[in-house]
Scaffold this active site. Structure first.
Site, PDB file in Angstrom:
ATOM      1  N   LYS A  30       0.837  -1.209   0.000  1.00  7.67           N
ATOM      2  CA  LYS A  30       0.000   0.000   0.000  1.00  7.67           C
ATOM      3  C   LYS A  30       0.869   1.255   0.000  1.00  7.67           C
ATOM      4  CE  LYS A  30      -0.206  -0.337   5.037  1.00  7.67           C
ATOM      5  NZ  LYS A  30      -1.070  -0.588   6.205  1.00  7.67           N
ATOM      6  N   TYR A 253      16.036  30.955   4.963  1.00  2.00           N
ATOM      7  CA  TYR A 253      14.841  31.682   5.395  1.00  2.00           C
ATOM      8  C   TYR A 253      14.874  31.875   6.909  1.00  2.00           C
ATOM      9  CZ  TYR A 253      12.704  30.970   0.810  1.00  2.00           C
ATOM     10  OH  TYR A 253      12.428  30.992  -0.522  1.00  2.00           O
TER      11      TYR A 253
HETATM   12  C1  LIG Z   1      -0.325  -1.494   6.995  1.00  2.00           C
HETATM   13  C2  LIG Z   1      -0.906  -2.756   7.504  1.00  2.00           C
HETATM   14  C3  LIG Z   1      -0.083  -3.841   7.844  1.00  2.00           C
HETATM   15  C4  LIG Z   1       1.418  -3.756   7.850  1.00  2.00           C
HETATM   16  O1  LIG Z   1       1.857  -3.126   9.035  1.00  2.00           O
HETATM   17  P1  LIG Z   1       3.412  -2.925   9.335  1.00  2.00           P
HETATM   18  O2  LIG Z   1       3.426  -2.336  10.698  1.00  2.00           O
HETATM   19  O3  LIG Z   1       3.911  -1.970   8.302  1.00  2.00           O
HETATM   20  O4  LIG Z   1       4.044  -4.255   9.230  1.00  2.00           O
HETATM   21  C5  LIG Z   1      -0.687  -5.032   8.181  1.00  2.00           C
HETATM   22  N1  LIG Z   1      -2.035  -5.151   8.238  1.00  2.00           N
HETATM   23  C6  LIG Z   1      -2.864  -4.119   7.955  1.00  2.00           C
HETATM   24  C7  LIG Z   1      -4.326  -4.308   8.044  1.00  2.00           C
HETATM   25  C8  LIG Z   1      -2.323  -2.884   7.599  1.00  2.00           C
HETATM   26  O5  LIG Z   1      -3.139  -1.867   7.329  1.00  2.00           O
END
Ligand SMILES: *Cc1c(COP(=O)(O)O)cnc(C)c1O
Length: 366
Positions: A30, A253
């Site tokens: 994702k 800045y």
């Molecule tokens: C993002 C996510 C993960 C992965 O989590 P990490 O802490 O990055 O390993 C796993 N399960 C769900 C439902 C998530 O949204």
């Protein structure tokens, strides 16, 4: 940004070694694979034989299909009801947290156009999922959707504090087990899953059918006492300007840095417009010539200035490292995150499209 595909694969192999050969792997890709590039991450990991892929949105899932992904793709954020037909069209598995979604799935199922779904159980995360105590209300509705033609193929929960310690993991696990034990089972395949990255190392005995690692794959730390991932991403830019400053000269800045005596400043072509956190101004470090040097003044949109008084050999065009290693020095994504008061996830996903992602094999060494 240089990304080491083999380190990414090794991190997934480490998850596999922890949870054992029987659990399917669902690499979370994702948010553009935590900012590194979803399609490239998919290409790098497919040889590790994962069960499928995890995304957050229907759009991400459809993009992954378009790129050529053939294995199951699970959408983990609750989808909008209007997105369910698109999920079915792209052969995505959605996750469901609400009775309204079960009703919409049943309706689509009757027309033969429903996606498969996994049901999320809220055991303490609170942001999504059906309340584990109220299964008498939602379980029959899930079975109804299944009977109407929306395949109910799995059930999961999400851990909120596996990075911090085992106590809450045990509590959430017990709630999930109690739910599973009392749940009516649909016919057909039914996959149960709980573990994120820290969970996969903290409690591998809870792997069940699938595990969902994310940050560990991309080189983020997962908590004290747990294994360190191989570094995966590094960020570099070149010196575009050099300046000898004298006492009283002001920088950037707000003129927040004032030379206290003779100093040498190098302007580097990377700024907050590339995703370098602006909060690193006057606080963070970079590496050049194998040495650690301070970031001075405020970070601009397009450039950042480092004080190279201790490395006088630096010249125009030299490479400066903001994330990664140079000589014996290393700046980890967790160091950057701690310095600006956030987590590695936000640093990685904050790098913007202007920063090219260059995927390589073995670029970060052993
Ligand atoms: C993002 C996510 C993960 C992965 O989590 P990490 O802490 O990055 O390993 C796993 N399960 C769900 C439902 C998530 O949204």
């Amino acid at each position: 940004m240089r990304i080491d595909a083999s380190a990414l694969r090794e991190n997934l192999a480490a998850v596999r070694a922890s949870v054992g050969p029987d659990a399917g792997l669902v690499p979370m890709v994702k948010a553009d694979a935590y900012g590194l590039g979803m399609e490239s991450a998919w290409r790098a990991l497919v040889s590790e034989d994962p069960w499928g892929w995890g995304v957050a949105t229907v759009e991400e899932g459809a993009a992954l299909r378009e790129a050529g992904a053939e294995r199951p793709v699970v959408v983990f954020s609750p989808p909008g009801l209007h997105e369910l037909p698109a999920a079915a069209a792209a052969d995505l598995t959605v996750t469901v947290s609400h009775v309204r979604a079960l009703e919409a799935l049943a309706e689509l199922g009757r027309k033969g156009r429903a996606p498969a779904f996994h049901l999320e159980v809220d055991t303490g995360m609170g942001r999504a999922g059906f309340d584990w105590r109220r299964r008498a209300e939602w379980a029959p509705r899930a079975l109804e959707a299944h009977g109407a033609g929306a395949p109910w193929t799995g059930c999961f929960t999400h851990l909120h504090s596996a990075d911090e310690g085992p106590e809450t993991v045990a509590r959430q696990w017990a709630r999930f087990q109690e739910t599973l034990d009392a749940l009516p089972r649909p016919d057909g395949p039914f996959l149960r899953h709980v573990l994120n990255s820290p969970g996969a190392f903290r409690a591998p005995e809870h792997a069940l059918d699938l595990v969902r690692p994310g940050i560990f794959l991309y080189g983020g730390r997962i908590g004290a006492g747990l294994p360190e991932p191989r570094p995966v991403a590094s960020v570099h830019a070149r010196v575009v300007h050099l300046r000898d400053a004298g006492e009283g000269d002001t920088l950037g800045y707000g003129a927040t840095h004032v030379a206290q005596g003779p100093e040498r400043w190098a302007t580097v072509g990377l700024g907050y417009g590339d995703g370098l956190p602006r909060a690193l101004g006057n606080r963070g470090h970079a590496l050049v010539g194998g040495r650690r040097v301070p970031i001075v003044g405020r970070i601009s949109m397009d450039v950042t200035v480092v004080d190279i008084s201790s490395v006088p050999s630096v010249s125009l065009g030299d490479v400066v490292t903001f994330l990664g290693s140079d000589g014996g020095e290393r700046i980890t994504v967790d160091e950057v995150a701690e310095r600006v008061g956030t987590i590695s996830y936000e640093i990685l996903t904050g790098f913007t499209p202007r920063l090219p992602r260059i995927w390589e094999e073995g670029s970060h060494g052993a």
